[in-house]
Enzyme design. Structure first.
Site, PDB file in Angstrom:
ATOM      1  N   HIS A 107       3.206   6.101  -1.941  1.00 36.03           N
ATOM      2  CA  HIS A 107       3.905   7.265  -1.399  1.00 36.03           C
ATOM      3  C   HIS A 107       5.407   7.208  -1.603  1.00 36.03           C
ATOM      4  O   HIS A 107       6.139   7.912  -0.921  1.00 36.03           O
ATOM      5  CB  HIS A 107       3.608   7.398   0.101  1.00 36.03           C
ATOM      6  CG  HIS A 107       2.156   7.569   0.387  1.00 36.03           C
ATOM      7  ND1 HIS A 107       1.468   8.717   0.060  1.00 36.03           N
ATOM      8  CD2 HIS A 107       1.241   6.734   0.937  1.00 36.03           C
ATOM      9  CE1 HIS A 107       0.205   8.575   0.403  1.00 36.03           C
ATOM     10  NE2 HIS A 107       0.044   7.389   0.936  1.00 36.03           N
ATOM     11  N   HIS A 156       0.826  -1.211   0.000  1.00 35.16           N
ATOM     12  CA  HIS A 156       0.000   0.000   0.000  1.00 35.16           C
ATOM     13  C   HIS A 156       0.862   1.264   0.000  1.00 35.16           C
ATOM     14  O   HIS A 156       0.652   2.178  -0.791  1.00 35.16           O
ATOM     15  CB  HIS A 156      -0.920  -0.001   1.226  1.00 35.16           C
ATOM     16  CG  HIS A 156      -1.802   1.202   1.285  1.00 35.16           C
ATOM     17  ND1 HIS A 156      -3.026   1.252   0.657  1.00 35.16           N
ATOM     18  CD2 HIS A 156      -1.616   2.418   1.855  1.00 35.16           C
ATOM     19  CE1 HIS A 156      -3.563   2.438   0.855  1.00 35.16           C
ATOM     20  NE2 HIS A 156      -2.729   3.168   1.582  1.00 35.16           N
ATOM     21  N   LYS A 167      -4.466   9.483  -8.889  1.00 33.72           N
ATOM     22  CA  LYS A 167      -4.135   9.812  -7.510  1.00 33.72           C
ATOM     23  C   LYS A 167      -4.184  11.324  -7.483  1.00 33.72           C
ATOM     24  O   LYS A 167      -3.326  12.004  -8.077  1.00 33.72           O
ATOM     25  CB  LYS A 167      -2.732   9.297  -7.152  1.00 33.72           C
ATOM     26  CG  LYS A 167      -2.290   9.639  -5.741  1.00 33.72           C
ATOM     27  CD  LYS A 167      -2.845   8.686  -4.696  1.00 33.72           C
ATOM     28  CE  LYS A 167      -2.455   9.121  -3.289  1.00 33.72           C
ATOM     29  NZ  LYS A 167      -2.984   8.235  -2.246  1.00 33.72           N
TER      30      LYS A 167
END
Ligand SMILES: *[C@@H]1O[C@H](CO)[C@@H](O)[C@H](O)[C@H]1NC(C)=O
Length: 413
Positions: A311, A296, A354
């Protein structure tokens, strides 16, 4: 420092001077002002409506150390103004005249001096009496956290980790091109024709923790509801990565910090914990093992038609090389090396967005793993605020998943 040194420079030079309608004087990096005939932020380059003095007013500062001495490294700038630039040969041409003047930059900072004994030869001091005598260095509070030793507080740990990030990539090894500022990110307009990363030195990516980290990136199917395989080879790749990570100064410092706080009594217990919270597979959708904290946070997922997590800057760079992502622009840019940006991901024949992804470009995977692990251990489901890179405030948000695993962790704004 907010946005960029360019902005600060412009403010310093032009405060109080009335901006004329067709000049960027006092308007550098401001939002679009439709009452003006021309604009002064990076989007004007895309739209072709920059004021004629945009280049000289707004970009000129990036080539000078005027008002930038000692600032943290920001790869968005063409040249630099802190004491490392001589070593990396990337100082601005006026660095010597503007900044150093032969003075040791260390003596007016508490960097590596927290708690030291009083020495009358220094212009300012870094032990707990300096508050009483009003002669602390200006970065005393942020670096020494009230006089404690390095490693006692989250800020002193984060400062030390950033310093010790030997595998971090910067200087001329990373060329970054942030392009357009997105004033309306909900519009999902691609205002940046070029990739975010122009260049990352491939030799750097062949050293330290990078090869074992990169080997992990293709082990996951991003779609939730599609189970990921966990082959013996992938299991070995995880162990290889952890072997490298636990060989770094960053992880040594992190273990010392957590040991001193009583969270772990052996390095092997700490390593098992790191492996468990990051690499245990869990389900986000349909009861299948389709996710993990690592997938994730570092690789990213597609859930309900949107990109979630994602990220890590290197995963983004590799996806740019493979043509899987398209960088649209940024909405904020904070030191050190943080950008909040928008992109489109193409996967399995469809496009997903995103809207706002926060990344810390250049940081090593162990740096992120370390700071996220500590924030999760000490302060799960919360925003942790601390300083790093010489007193710059940063925040990390962590979320717990299923009691004990990390659901997400990222640098917030
Ligand atoms: C990828 O696309 C194919 C064809 O549209 C579809 O059948 C398949 O389910 C998709 N895979 C995932 C993981 O969504």
């Amino acid at each position: 420092m907010l946005f960029s040194p360019i902005l600060v420079l412009c403010l310093v030079l032009h405060i109080g001077i009335a901006a004329s309608a067709d000049s960027c004087s006092g308007r550098c990096n401001s939002g679009v002002d439709s009452s003006k005939s021309c604009q002064c932020n990076s989007a004007c380059e895309t739209y072709g409506d920059c004021c004629t003095d945009y280049q000289s007013e707004c970009l000129g500062g990036a080539y000078s150390c005027n008002s930038r001495c000692g600032e943290s490294y920001n790869s968005g700038n063409p040249c630099h103004c802190n004491d490392l630039c001589s070593q990396y040969s990337n100082c601005c041409t006026d660095y010597d005249s503007q900044c150093s003047g032969g003075v040791d930059p260390g003596v007016d900072s508490c960097s590596s001096r927290c708690g030291e004994s009083y020495n009358a030869a220094n212009p300012c001091h870094c032990n707990d009496q300096c508050t009483q005598y009003s002669n602390c260095c200006t970065d005393y509070d942020s670096l020494c956290s009230g006089g404690g030793n390095p490693g006692e507080t989250l800020s002193s740990l984060a400062e030390a980790l950033w310093e010790a990030d030997d595998n971090g990539i910067g200087g001329s090894d990373l060329v970054f091109n942030r392009q357009a500022y997105l004033s309306n990110y909900a519009a999902r307009n691609d205002l940046s024709s070029q990739p975010l990363f122009t260049y990352v030195n491939p030799a750097k990516l062949d050293t330290g923790t990078w090869p074992t980290f990169r080997a992990l990136l293709d082990n996951y199917i991003r779609f939730t509801g599609s189970s990921d395989t966990n082959t013996a080879n992938e299991e070995r790749e995880i162990e290889n990565f952890l072997d490298e990570v636990f060989n770094t100064r960053v992880m040594d410092l992190t273990y010392d910090y957590l040991f001193n706080k009583g969270y772990f009594s052996s390095l092997s217990a700490f390593r098992s914990y790191v492996k468990d919270i990051w690499f245990t597979s869990y389900t986000r959708s349909g009861g299948v093992l389709d996710s993990s904290a690592f997938e994730h946070t570092f690789v990213g997922e597609v859930k309900n038609g949107k990109v979630s997590g994602y990220h890590n800057w290197l995963a983004f760079y590799e996806d740019e090389l493979e043509g899987n992502v398209n960088y649209y622009g940024y909405t904020s840019d904070n030191e050190p090396n943080q950008i909040l940006m928008q992109f489109r991901l193409d996967d399995n024949g469809s496009s997903y967005y995103k809207e706002l992804a926060s990344i810390i470009y250049g940081a090593s995977p162990e740096f992120e793993l370390a700071i996220f692990t500590v924030c999760f251990k000490e302060n799960p489901n919360a925003l942790s605020t601390f300083t790093m890179a010489g007193g710059i405030t940063q925040k990390v948000q962590t979320w717990d998943y299923n009691g004990g695993y990390i659901g997400s962790a990222y640098f917030s704004v």
